[in-house]
Design a protein around this motif. Structure first.
Motif, PDB file in Angstrom:
ATOM      1  N   GLU A 126       0.827  -1.205   0.000  1.00  0.00           N
ATOM      2  CA  GLU A 126       0.000   0.000   0.000  1.00  0.00           C
ATOM      3  C   GLU A 126       0.862   1.257   0.000  1.00  0.00           C
ATOM      4  OE1 GLU A 126      -3.974   1.486   2.274  1.00  0.00           O
ATOM      5  OE2 GLU A 126      -2.400   0.626   3.509  1.00  0.00           O
ATOM      6  N   LYS A 127       1.953   1.203   0.731  1.00  0.00           N
ATOM      7  CA  LYS A 127       2.854   2.351   0.836  1.00  0.00           C
ATOM      8  C   LYS A 127       3.546   2.647  -0.494  1.00  0.00           C
ATOM      9  CE  LYS A 127       6.928   3.901   3.403  1.00  0.00           C
ATOM     10  NZ  LYS A 127       7.869   3.552   4.476  1.00  0.00           N
ATOM     11  N   TYR A 128       4.018   1.603  -1.168  1.00  0.00           N
ATOM     12  CA  TYR A 128       4.816   1.802  -2.370  1.00  0.00           C
ATOM     13  C   TYR A 128       4.050   1.679  -3.683  1.00  0.00           C
ATOM     14  CZ  TYR A 128       8.680   1.616   0.878  1.00  0.00           C
ATOM     15  OH  TYR A 128       9.527   1.876   1.923  1.00  0.00           O
ATOM     16  N   SER A 129       2.830   1.178  -3.650  1.00  0.00           N
ATOM     17  CA  SER A 129       2.084   0.961  -4.894  1.00  0.00           C
ATOM     18  C   SER A 129       1.883   2.224  -5.731  1.00  0.00           C
ATOM     19  CB  SER A 129       0.738   0.286  -4.618  1.00  0.00           C
ATOM     20  OG  SER A 129      -0.136   1.155  -3.930  1.00  0.00           O
ATOM     21  N   PRO A 130       1.701   3.396  -5.117  1.00  0.00           N
ATOM     22  CA  PRO A 130       1.525   4.577  -5.960  1.00  0.00           C
ATOM     23  C   PRO A 130       2.732   4.896  -6.838  1.00  0.00           C
ATOM     24  CG  PRO A 130       0.839   5.045  -3.713  1.00  0.00           C
ATOM     25  CD  PRO A 130       1.513   3.705  -3.704  1.00  0.00           C
ATOM     26  N   TYR A 131       3.882   4.347  -6.505  1.00  0.00           N
ATOM     27  CA  TYR A 131       5.107   4.663  -7.221  1.00  0.00           C
ATOM     28  C   TYR A 131       5.518   3.587  -8.228  1.00  0.00           C
ATOM     29  CZ  TYR A 131       4.942   7.754  -3.282  1.00  0.00           C
ATOM     30  OH  TYR A 131       4.509   8.665  -2.361  1.00  0.00           O
ATOM     31  N   MET A 132       4.731   2.539  -8.344  1.00  0.00           N
ATOM     32  CA  MET A 132       5.094   1.414  -9.199  1.00  0.00           C
ATOM     33  C   MET A 132       4.734   1.626 -10.665  1.00  0.00           C
ATOM     34  SD  MET A 132       6.631  -0.346  -7.025  1.00  0.00           S
ATOM     35  CE  MET A 132       7.022  -1.794  -7.961  1.00  0.00           C
ATOM     36  N   ARG A 133       3.708   2.409 -10.914  1.00  0.00           N
ATOM     37  CA  ARG A 133       3.283   2.652 -12.291  1.00  0.00           C
ATOM     38  C   ARG A 133       3.080   4.144 -12.494  1.00  0.00           C
ATOM     39  NH1 ARG A 133      -1.711  -0.571 -13.907  1.00  0.00           N
ATOM     40  NH2 ARG A 133      -0.953  -0.117 -15.968  1.00  0.00           N
ATOM     41  N   LYS A 134       3.173   4.571 -13.712  1.00  0.00           N
ATOM     42  CA  LYS A 134       2.982   5.986 -14.025  1.00  0.00           C
ATOM     43  C   LYS A 134       1.486   6.275 -14.143  1.00  0.00           C
ATOM     44  CE  LYS A 134       4.451   9.660 -17.050  1.00  0.00           C
ATOM     45  NZ  LYS A 134       5.184  10.041 -18.241  1.00  0.00           N
ATOM     46  N   ARG A 135       0.838   6.318 -12.977  1.00  0.00           N
ATOM     47  CA  ARG A 135      -0.595   6.585 -12.896  1.00  0.00           C
ATOM     48  C   ARG A 135      -0.828   7.539 -11.739  1.00  0.00           C
ATOM     49  NH1 ARG A 135      -0.082   4.156 -16.904  1.00  0.00           N
ATOM     50  NH2 ARG A 135      -1.176   2.343 -17.684  1.00  0.00           N
ATOM     51  N   LEU A 136      -1.758   8.460 -11.904  1.00  0.00           N
ATOM     52  CA  LEU A 136      -2.124   9.357 -10.817  1.00  0.00           C
ATOM     53  C   LEU A 136      -3.311   8.735 -10.111  1.00  0.00           C
ATOM     54  CD1 LEU A 136      -1.455  11.990  -9.433  1.00  0.00           C
ATOM     55  CD2 LEU A 136      -3.056  13.129 -10.969  1.00  0.00           C
ATOM     56  N   THR A 137      -3.097   8.272  -8.889  1.00  0.00           N
ATOM     57  CA  THR A 137      -4.129   7.590  -8.126  1.00  0.00           C
ATOM     58  C   THR A 137      -4.466   8.393  -6.877  1.00  0.00           C
ATOM     59  OG1 THR A 137      -2.563   6.361  -6.760  1.00  0.00           O
ATOM     60  CG2 THR A 137      -3.211   5.342  -8.880  1.00  0.00           C
ATOM     61  N   ILE A 138      -5.555   8.039  -6.226  1.00  0.00           N
ATOM     62  CA  ILE A 138      -5.923   8.681  -4.970  1.00  0.00           C
ATOM     63  C   ILE A 138      -4.791   8.518  -3.953  1.00  0.00           C
ATOM     64  CG2 ILE A 138      -7.516   8.623  -3.006  1.00  0.00           C
ATOM     65  CD1 ILE A 138      -8.786   9.833  -5.469  1.00  0.00           C
ATOM     66  N   LEU A 139      -4.199   7.337  -3.889  1.00  0.00           N
ATOM     67  CA  LEU A 139      -3.090   7.122  -2.958  1.00  0.00           C
ATOM     68  C   LEU A 139      -1.942   8.083  -3.242  1.00  0.00           C
ATOM     69  CD1 LEU A 139      -2.926   3.223  -2.668  1.00  0.00           C
ATOM     70  CD2 LEU A 139      -3.650   4.848  -0.912  1.00  0.00           C
ATOM     71  N   ARG A 140      -1.708   8.343  -4.493  1.00  0.00           N
ATOM     72  CA  ARG A 140      -0.616   9.256  -4.873  1.00  0.00           C
ATOM     73  C   ARG A 140      -1.002  10.703  -4.567  1.00  0.00           C
ATOM     74  NH1 ARG A 140       3.648   7.953  -8.804  1.00  0.00           N
ATOM     75  NH2 ARG A 140       5.209   9.495  -8.325  1.00  0.00           N
ATOM     76  N   MET A 141      -2.252  11.072  -4.835  1.00  0.00           N
ATOM     77  CA  MET A 141      -2.694  12.452  -4.634  1.00  0.00           C
ATOM     78  C   MET A 141      -2.792  12.836  -3.164  1.00  0.00           C
ATOM     79  SD  MET A 141      -5.552  13.219  -7.536  1.00  0.00           S
ATOM     80  CE  MET A 141      -6.548  11.764  -7.251  1.00  0.00           C
ATOM     81  N   LYS A 142      -3.142  11.877  -2.317  1.00  0.00           N
ATOM     82  CA  LYS A 142      -3.379  12.215  -0.910  1.00  0.00           C
ATOM     83  C   LYS A 142      -2.147  12.796  -0.227  1.00  0.00           C
ATOM     84  CE  LYS A 142      -2.477   7.894   1.522  1.00  0.00           C
ATOM     85  NZ  LYS A 142      -1.394   8.392   2.334  1.00  0.00           N
ATOM     86  N   ASP A 143      -0.977  12.436  -0.687  1.00  0.00           N
ATOM     87  CA  ASP A 143       0.247  12.970  -0.107  1.00  0.00           C
ATOM     88  C   ASP A 143       0.623  14.330  -0.699  1.00  0.00           C
ATOM     89  OD1 ASP A 143       0.569  10.768   1.537  1.00  0.00           O
ATOM     90  OD2 ASP A 143       1.744   9.679   0.044  1.00  0.00           O
ATOM     91  N   MET A 144      -0.084  14.758  -1.730  1.00  0.00           N
ATOM     92  CA  MET A 144       0.253  16.004  -2.398  1.00  0.00           C
ATOM     93  C   MET A 144      -0.428  17.217  -1.787  1.00  0.00           C
ATOM     94  SD  MET A 144       0.158  14.732  -6.322  1.00  0.00           S
ATOM     95  CE  MET A 144       0.602  16.339  -6.950  1.00  0.00           C
ATOM     96  N   ILE A 145      -1.579  17.016  -1.146  1.00  0.00           N
ATOM     97  CA  ILE A 145      -2.290  18.144  -0.548  1.00  0.00           C
ATOM     98  C   ILE A 145      -2.599  17.816   0.898  1.00  0.00           C
ATOM     99  CG2 ILE A 145      -3.286  18.893  -2.741  1.00  0.00           C
ATOM    100  CD1 ILE A 145      -5.930  17.689  -1.861  1.00  0.00           C
ATOM    101  N   GLU A 146      -2.744  18.835   1.699  1.00  0.00           N
ATOM    102  CA  GLU A 146      -3.072  18.606   3.103  1.00  0.00           C
ATOM    103  C   GLU A 146      -4.561  18.364   3.229  1.00  0.00           C
ATOM    104  OE1 GLU A 146      -1.567  20.964   6.201  1.00  0.00           O
ATOM    105  OE2 GLU A 146       0.267  21.436   5.109  1.00  0.00           O
TER     106      GLU A 146
END
Length: 95
Positions: free
Chosen positions: A63-83
């Protein structure tokens, strides 16, 4: 050394923040966990970590690393971008 493109570099944080409410509306329109679980059980899908032979520790790493495995913008990836205000995210899940 391999330096792949980072999809995050293409995201405008201001636009993401501006659109966050609409994003959460879309996510909330997805069938509930219970509905999805029932459908998966009806289809005889495996629905637990134990059934797929995965430990909770391994799942947490995935779960921690999955957002970085593929070139896709996911909710998991976005959640760390905004407070996200307070201790629950906009989907009612504790973060």
């Amino acid at each position: 050394m391999n330096f792949p493109d980072n999809i995050i570099d293409t995201v405008d944080i201001r636009m993401l923040s501006k659109m966050w409410e609409r994003i959460t509306e879309i996510v909330k329109s997805i069938p509930s966990y219970e509905e999805c679980l029932r459908a998966m059980e009806t289809a005889r899908c495996k629905t637990t970590l134990e059934q797929i032979g995965v430990t909770e520790s391994f799942f947490c790493d995935c779960e921690k690393y999955s957002p970085y495995m593929r070139k896709r913008l996911t909710i998991l990836r976005m959640k760390d971008m905004i407070e996200i205000s307070n201790q629950t995210n906009d989907f009612g899940v504790i973060v």
